[in-house]
Design a protein around this motif. Structure first.
Motif, PDB file in Angstrom:
ATOM      1  N   SER A 136      33.418  39.867  48.049  1.00 12.79           N
ATOM      2  CA  SER A 136      34.382  40.459  48.985  1.00 12.79           C
ATOM      3  C   SER A 136      34.584  39.599  50.223  1.00 12.79           C
ATOM      4  CB  SER A 136      33.923  41.862  49.395  1.00 12.79           C
ATOM      5  OG  SER A 136      32.651  41.810  50.024  1.00 12.79           O
ATOM      6  N   HIS A 140      39.644  39.673  48.282  1.00 12.19           N
ATOM      7  CA  HIS A 140      39.811  41.115  48.523  1.00 12.19           C
ATOM      8  C   HIS A 140      40.274  41.809  47.241  1.00 12.19           C
ATOM      9  CE1 HIS A 140      39.153  40.456  52.724  1.00 12.19           C
ATOM     10  NE2 HIS A 140      40.200  39.639  52.836  1.00 12.19           N
ATOM     11  N   GLY A 141      39.939  43.081  47.143  1.00 15.03           N
ATOM     12  CA  GLY A 141      40.433  43.899  46.047  1.00 15.03           C
ATOM     13  C   GLY A 141      39.559  43.919  44.817  1.00 15.03           C
ATOM     14  N   VAL A 142      38.368  43.322  44.874  1.00 14.92           N
ATOM     15  CA  VAL A 142      37.467  43.323  43.725  1.00 14.92           C
ATOM     16  C   VAL A 142      36.703  44.648  43.702  1.00 14.92           C
ATOM     17  CG1 VAL A 142      35.538  42.169  42.592  1.00 14.92           C
ATOM     18  CG2 VAL A 142      37.205  40.821  43.909  1.00 14.92           C
ATOM     19  N   PRO A 143      36.733  45.383  42.594  1.00 13.24           N
ATOM     20  CA  PRO A 143      36.018  46.666  42.542  1.00 13.24           C
ATOM     21  C   PRO A 143      34.534  46.498  42.870  1.00 13.24           C
ATOM     22  CG  PRO A 143      37.481  46.432  40.652  1.00 13.24           C
ATOM     23  CD  PRO A 143      37.475  45.108  41.347  1.00 13.24           C
ATOM     24  N   GLY A 145      33.310  44.920  45.250  1.00 11.37           N
ATOM     25  CA  GLY A 145      33.097  43.523  45.582  1.00 11.37           C
ATOM     26  C   GLY A 145      32.073  43.284  46.667  1.00 11.37           C
ATOM     27  N   ARG A 184      45.681  35.895  39.879  1.00 12.00           N
ATOM     28  CA  ARG A 184      45.767  37.287  40.337  1.00 12.00           C
ATOM     29  C   ARG A 184      46.354  38.190  39.253  1.00 12.00           C
ATOM     30  NH1 ARG A 184      42.975  39.147  44.824  1.00 12.00           N
ATOM     31  NH2 ARG A 184      42.867  37.509  46.416  1.00 12.00           N
ATOM     32  N   ALA A 188      44.312  41.430  37.551  1.00 17.39           N
ATOM     33  CA  ALA A 188      44.842  42.790  37.655  1.00 17.39           C
ATOM     34  C   ALA A 188      44.623  43.580  36.369  1.00 17.39           C
ATOM     35  CB  ALA A 188      46.328  42.746  38.002  1.00 17.39           C
ATOM     36  N   PHE A 191      40.941  44.682  36.679  1.00 24.45           N
ATOM     37  CA  PHE A 191      40.592  45.539  37.812  1.00 24.45           C
ATOM     38  C   PHE A 191      41.074  46.978  37.652  1.00 24.45           C
ATOM     39  CE2 PHE A 191      40.284  41.867  41.125  1.00 24.45           C
ATOM     40  CZ  PHE A 191      39.131  41.426  40.486  1.00 24.45           C
ATOM     41  N   ARG A 192      41.967  47.235  36.712  1.00 22.48           N
ATOM     42  CA  ARG A 192      42.389  48.626  36.537  1.00 22.48           C
ATOM     43  C   ARG A 192      41.387  49.424  35.699  1.00 22.48           C
ATOM     44  NH1 ARG A 192      47.917  47.556  33.100  1.00 22.48           N
ATOM     45  NH2 ARG A 192      47.012  46.904  31.100  1.00 22.48           N
TER      46      ARG A 192
END
Length: 399
Positions: A136, A140-143, A145, A184, A188, A191-192
């Protein structure tokens, strides 16, 4: 195509499922076991392995090639004090029947991971990052993270869902294999999904991890990953025929590559498929000479400090007997290195420190035989003869 076969991840991984490529009779070995691998431009005064061992290797490689339905094979084995063996057999093109040679470029799939992680570890030596930093801090945005470290990403113990297991990703890629994906975009897809395990608790081979490490390298250096790997890894290692492609470029000569990873299940020519989806996890290209050199460089840590190399080689169980995994590298019965698989091609590049031996295998298919990767079958057959106390078994398979 069977659903289970389609979900086996399209490669740039160690993993595949099972369909054979139909191959008609191919010519016998096109290059004799050579002193020095002269066709590769190397010099090795040790000479060959002797007629008896050479004949056994010839027979084992050809039997494996025919039984596994592999169009073309290149094998290089170098053992100081015992000699060298370089062989090309089969065909580079199943249509023209052009024979395989020892000097083509090939896509190296997951062997790219050894380059990406080496670039990362050079940043560790430069004190620009720490292996126990959370992802992190850089992406940014990593589950979860904030709980996943760079070390865990390199060890395949992050718990992040592999984007190549997402059904929509598989469909989108196979519907248009010439499409360009950004890092990216592929992340995605993964990451869902919920994370598959808590960080650090379980080995799970995942290209998601390496794409994130590629983004870390770009964030810290301010340069494209391909440029960093070229400047900080490829050139210092003395590699002249290795590249991280920016698009679909593929230097000549190269064999045609064949895959069964298609929506219909039919065998396809994947030579010109765009490797962008694999990026830091599997997009690179190399040849026999460079992979021979790289095997020793990566296994002995020639580009890293002794302390950092020691961390790299601190391997952990994978759950598969005989194989452990470190920081972007595995150890299997004494052999250290990595293998690679991407639609159309497979490779193995490993080094055996106890004998200072190097083994490189390159083939132009990723279709499995009885659920096993053909490159693994070849490596096992070669080492069973050449190093019977250290038989390669680098087959880590998907859940």
């Amino acid at each position: 195509m069977r659903r289970t076969s389609r979900r086996r991840l399209l490669a740039a991984t160690l993993f595949v499922a099972s369909v054979l490529i139909p191959v008609t009779a191919a010519p016998a070995a096109t290059v004799q076991a050579v002193t020095a691998g002269r066709s590769t431009g190397d010099q090795d005064p040790a000479g060959g392995h002797g007629p008896e061992l050479t004949a056994r290797l010839d027979r084992a490689i050809e039997d494996t090639r025919e039984q596994a339905g592999i169009p073309g094979v290149v094998v290089g084995l170098w053992m100081p004090g015992r000699g060298s063996y370089v062989r090309a057999t089969g065909v580079a093109d199943t249509v023209t029947r052009e024979p395989m040679t020892v000097d083509p470029f090939v896509r190296i799939g997951s062997e790219t991971k050894t380059f990406t992680v080496t670039a990362l570890l050079r940043l560790v030596d430069d004190r620009r990052i720490r292996l126990d930093d959370p992802i992190s801090r850089y992406v940014h945005g990593v589950p979860h993270g904030d709980r996943i470290t760079l070390r865990q990403l390199a060890e395949m113990r992050s718990g992040l869902f592999p984007y190549t297991s997402d059904p929509d990703f598989i469909h989108d890629l196979l519907s248009d294999p010439e499409r360009t994906f950004t890092p990216r975009e592929v992340l995605a897809y993964g990451f869902r999904h919920a994370n598959t395990s808590a960080p650090g608790t379980r080995f799970e081979y995942s290209n998601t991890n390496l794409v994130l490490l590629g983004l870390v390298i770009e964030k810290v250096t301010g340069h494209q990953l391909a440029d960093v790997i070229d400047r900080r890894v490829i050139r210092p290692a003395g590699l002249r025929a290795t590249l991280f492609p920016y698009g679909t470029e593929f230097p000549e000569p190269h064999p045609r590559g064949y895959t069964d990873q298609t929506l219909s299940g039919a065998v396809a020519d994947a030579t010109d498929w765009n490797p962008s989806w694999a990026w830091a996890a599997g997009a690179m290209i190399s040849n026999l000479r460079d992979l021979r050199r790289w095997a020793e460089v990566v296994a002995t840590g020639k580009l890293l400090s002794p302390e950092t190399q020691a961390q790299r080689l601190k391997t952990l169980p994978t759950g598969f007997p005989g194989t452990t995994y470190g920081l972007g590298i595995f150890e299997t019965n004494g052999w250290i290195g990595h293998n690679g698989s991407i639609p159309g091609y497979e490779t193995v590049t490993v080094y055996l420190p106890s004998e200072k031996a190097t083994l490189v295998i390159m083939i132009n298919t990723d279709a499995t035989s009885d659920g096993q990767e053909p490159s693994t079958l070849l490596a096992r057959a070669v080492t069973a003869i050449a190093t019977p106390d250290h038989v390669y078994d680098g087959a880590v398979v998907t859940p």
